[in-house]
Design an enzyme around this catalytic site. Structure first.
Site, PDB file in Angstrom:
ATOM      1  N   ARG A 110      33.555 119.005 140.966  1.00  0.00           N
ATOM      2  CA  ARG A 110      34.465 120.145 141.046  1.00  0.00           C
ATOM      3  C   ARG A 110      35.876 119.683 141.385  1.00  0.00           C
ATOM      4  O   ARG A 110      36.090 118.729 142.114  1.00  0.00           O
ATOM      5  CB  ARG A 110      33.949 121.109 142.117  1.00  0.00           C
ATOM      6  N   LYS A 131      24.256 117.445 151.531  1.00  0.00           N
ATOM      7  CA  LYS A 131      24.372 117.684 150.094  1.00  0.00           C
ATOM      8  C   LYS A 131      23.345 116.881 149.318  1.00  0.00           C
ATOM      9  O   LYS A 131      23.233 115.668 149.477  1.00  0.00           O
ATOM     10  CB  LYS A 131      25.778 117.336 149.611  1.00  0.00           C
ATOM     11  N   ARG A 177      33.108 125.618 154.357  1.00  0.00           N
ATOM     12  CA  ARG A 177      32.595 124.588 155.251  1.00  0.00           C
ATOM     13  C   ARG A 177      31.944 125.252 156.469  1.00  0.00           C
ATOM     14  O   ARG A 177      32.316 126.357 156.872  1.00  0.00           O
ATOM     15  CB  ARG A 177      33.721 123.674 155.751  1.00  0.00           C
TER      16      ARG A 177
END
Length: 325
Positions: A117, A182, A317
């Site tokens: 991204r 992640k 976040r």
């Protein structure tokens, strides 16, 4: 491809994790041991650990399960293209959008220019992960593509559950998380003109066997091998499960839009009901995350009440501790 054939042949021979002498590899390729050594160096440049032990030969640090196009084709009807070496699976389909069949899939063992991204580079060592893109023609047009990355994330979780991988969550708008780390990222690129069908390139990179030194993402990360422990990961079975799940979910998206997936998203939202911060350039907005709305916007409960935010340059976040990743 022709220039890489010798390296790919060596990798195929070494893929079982056993030792093979330079002489044996040279005989298989019809080249000298010096040429084998040169090809091994090229393989190492792809991010593959190859060891040489005097008297034994060459061995991979760990076995590699190569993608098998014939095997994948047996289980899905989508057009499939598997490239050992490619610049980017997304770019490959972008250059062919509108000319290929909707549902066409591109997979690769290695990407030289993988991207995430906002133009970030996605590190893509050979055979370590799953680099996977699909082209989808959305007749409803570009406006209907809003929220697509959210729906694709749900499809990935469904595919993982079908393989016995549970407790994977989603981070708005395009990441998959496991225990706040992640696991994978999704990139959706859209092209087309107003009033016409939208051409969607949906890409995903999933960490399977990545080592610490290979990770380029600036945040806590994990791999599917860490999630599963000793359980073996079949890359071809994973690819088939993802293709099937994306097919089904994208057809559902065409019928229902993002509104039909809100409840499914909120059930697997990694940060729902937790403190978060949204980064919007230099601006930071803090609040309690409350899932997504019927348009795919993330909802934050702030001092001003519940507010919705859409994509663009927004980055979400955790705000449960002081972090800068």
């Amino acid at each position: 491809m022709k220039t890489h054939q010798a390296k790919l042949t060596i990798l195929s021979l070494l893929s079982d994790g056993q030792f093979y002498s330079g002489e044996y590899l040279g005989e298989k390729l019809g080249v000298s041991r010096a040429a084998v050594s040169k090809h091994i160096k090229g393989i190492q440049d792809w991010g593959v650990d190859v060891f040489r032990v005097q008297g034994k030969g060459y061995q991979l640090a760990q076995p590699i399960q190569l993608l098998n196009e014939d095997l994948i084709r047996q289980h899905v009807s989508n057009p499939i293209a598997i490239h050992p070496i490619i610049d980017s699976t997304n770019q490959y389909l972008l250059e062919r959008a509108g000319e290929i069949e909707s549902g066409t899939v591109c997979l690769a063992e290695y990407q030289s220019k993988g991207r995430g991204r906002r133009g970030r580079q996605w590190n893509s060592p050979f055979g370590s992960n799953l680099y996977f893109s699909m082209y989808w023609k959305l007749e409803a047009g570009m406006a209907a593509a809003m929220g697509l990355s959210l729906v694709v994330g749900i499809a990935v979780i469904d595919a993982l559950k079908a393989l016995g991988v549970n407790d994977v969550k989603l981070k708005w708008p395009n990441d998959l998380y496991y225990q706040d780390k992640k696991l994978a990222g999704i990139l959706v690129e859209v092209s087309g003109q107003a009033g016409d069908a939208a051409h969607l390139i949906i890409g995903m990179g999933m960490n399977l066997f990545m080592r610490k030194e290979e990770i380029s993402i600036e945040q806590p990360w994990t791999t599917l091998s860490q999630v599963l422990g000793e359980q073996m990961i079949d890359r071809n079975e994973l690819a088939v499960a993802l293709i099937r799940s994306w097919n089904e979910t994208l057809k559902g998206y065409e019928e229902k839009g993002i509104a039909g997936f809100v409840d499914s998203w909120n059930e697997v939202d990694n940060f729902i009901n937790r403190p978060v911060k949204l980064l919007m350039g230099e601006r930071i907005i803090r609040g309690i995350e409350r899932g997504i709305d019927a348009h795919g916007a993330v909802l934050l409960e702030t001092e001003e009440g519940i507010r919705s935010f859409v994509g663009g340059e927004i980055s979400l976040r955790s705000d449960e501790k002081q972090d800068d990743y």
